[in-house]
Design an enzyme around this catalytic site. Structure first.
Site, PDB file in Angstrom:
ATOM      1  N   SER A  83       2.915   4.727  14.504  1.00 10.45           N
ATOM      2  CA  SER A  83       3.843   5.263  13.518  1.00 10.45           C
ATOM      3  C   SER A  83       5.096   5.827  14.196  1.00 10.45           C
ATOM      4  CB  SER A  83       3.115   6.310  12.663  1.00 10.45           C
ATOM      5  OG  SER A  83       3.841   6.628  11.511  1.00 10.45           O
TER       6      SER A  83
ATOM      7  N   ASP B 190       0.243  -0.111   3.402  1.00 11.15           N
ATOM      8  CA  ASP B 190       1.060   0.841   4.153  1.00 11.15           C
ATOM      9  C   ASP B 190       2.523   0.609   3.787  1.00 11.15           C
ATOM     10  OD1 ASP B 190       2.392   2.408   6.015  1.00 11.15           O
ATOM     11  OD2 ASP B 190       1.485   1.479   7.774  1.00 11.15           O
TER      12      ASP B 190
ATOM     13  N   HIS C 134      -2.330   3.105   6.407  1.00 10.39           N
ATOM     14  CA  HIS C 134      -1.667   3.810   7.499  1.00 10.39           C
ATOM     15  C   HIS C 134      -2.640   4.849   8.055  1.00 10.39           C
ATOM     16  CE1 HIS C 134       2.123   4.895   9.533  1.00 10.39           C
ATOM     17  NE2 HIS C 134       1.603   6.104   9.584  1.00 10.39           N
TER      18      HIS C 134
END
Length: 323
Positions: free
Chosen positions: A153, A250, A280
């Site tokens: 991320s 996501d 995610h």
């Protein structure tokens, strides 16, 4: 594919819990949730906590060493968390799995968090840690000629920034970049269908991402900086081979795919590994979801191949996906 049933249960539990109403509550919830999250058991030789010199002070770090005889390759890892939360503690399990599965030492590095320290402070910390690690291979017991960056991320975003800076500033030579659901575009967010399809209900939300962006960027024009939005970089040539993992449910799915395509269009070697049924954060949920565990095992196998001694390297993975 339908949502992974194991992750569906995680989402139900998250929805039932009190939702943080402030950044302080978010950070506290992250710590509590991480402590409750089960972790896969893997075997490594050990860990060592240390501090690295950063541009504005010492940076906490943790070195994970695999079993066997070194020197080992080294992967410098940056944790996710929207640039505002998480730490080397919350991603301890991820780093242990990469260390064991890829037979690489892993140096997990904390960086200054926003909004107390906005862009470019986290990028400066991440790159300083990479440069330091490359110059201190003997101290770390690693082979600095077999060096990679990785992250998830926001951490994957920082890893990308490190590859750009290393190329442009004559920095360390990198053999690989492992990017787990990276944030790659803070500008054209309406371009990606996944931002709308997965805007709510799957842990990371569109509203939360807007909040992260506001916390991270002091100036709106910084959104187009290539170290923030690498999809807006003028040149993506000469970057290390990449494996990019995405999650089906996501908001960041499509920009991760787009970054893989952009690297390939620039002549690079990039493999996109989709995560059917994933959300995610699945890298931290491998003890709960066999499918998430399989994806991370595939990622570790790829990294192990890329970081193997030159004479022992296996043929590069081909195609759009790992099968």
């Amino acid at each position: 594919m339908p949502l992974d049933p194991h992750l569906k249960e995680v989402l139900l539990q998250m929805a039932a819990a009190p939702q943080p109403g402030s950044l302080e509550e978010l950070r506290a919830a992250v710590i509590a949730n991480s402590a409750r999250m089960p972790k896969r058991t893997v075997t490594i030789a050990g860990t060592r906590d240390l501090t690295l010199p950063g541009p504005a002070g010492d940076l906490p770090a943790r070195l994970y060493t695999p079993q066997g005889e070194g020197p080992f390759p080294l992967t410098v890892f940056f944790h996710g968390g929207g640039f505002v939360a998480y730490s080397i503690e919350t991603h301890d399990g991820v780093c242990r799995e990469l260390c064991a599965g890829a037979n690489t030492a892993v140096l997990s590095v904390e960086y200054r968090l926003a909004p107390e320290h906005r862009f470019p402070a986290p990028v400066e910390d991440a790159y300083a840690a990479l440069v330091w690690a490359a110059a201190h291979g003997e101290e770390l017991g690693v082979d600095p000629t077999r060096l990679a960056v990785a992250g998830d991320s926001a951490g994957a975003n920082l890893a990308i920034a490190c590859t750009l800076r290393a190329r442009d500033e004559g920095g360390p030579a990198l053999r690989a970049q492992l990017l787990i659901y990276p944030a790659a575009d803070f500008v054209n967010v309406d371009r990606y269908p996944s931002r709308r399809e997965n805007a709510t209900g799957y842990f990371l939300t569109e509203e939360r991402m807007k909040f992260f962006g506001q916390m991270y960027l002091a100036n709106p024009e910084d959104a187009a900086h290539p170290h923030v939005s690498p999809l807006h970089a003028a040149d993506l040539r000469g970057l290390p081979p990449a494996l990019i993992l995405t999650a089906e449910f996501d908001p960041l799915r499509d920009e991760g795919m787009a970054y893989a395509e952009a690297l390939k269009a620039a002549g690079g070697r990039a493999t996109h590994q989709p995560g059917p049924g994933m959300i995610h954060g699945f890298a931290n949920m491998t003890a709960l979801s066999p499918a998430a565990a399989a994806l991370m095992d595939q990622a570790a196998a790829w990294l192990r191949t890329e970081l193997a001694p030159t004479g022992e390297r296996l043929p590069a993975l081909k195609g759009e996906r790992l099968e």
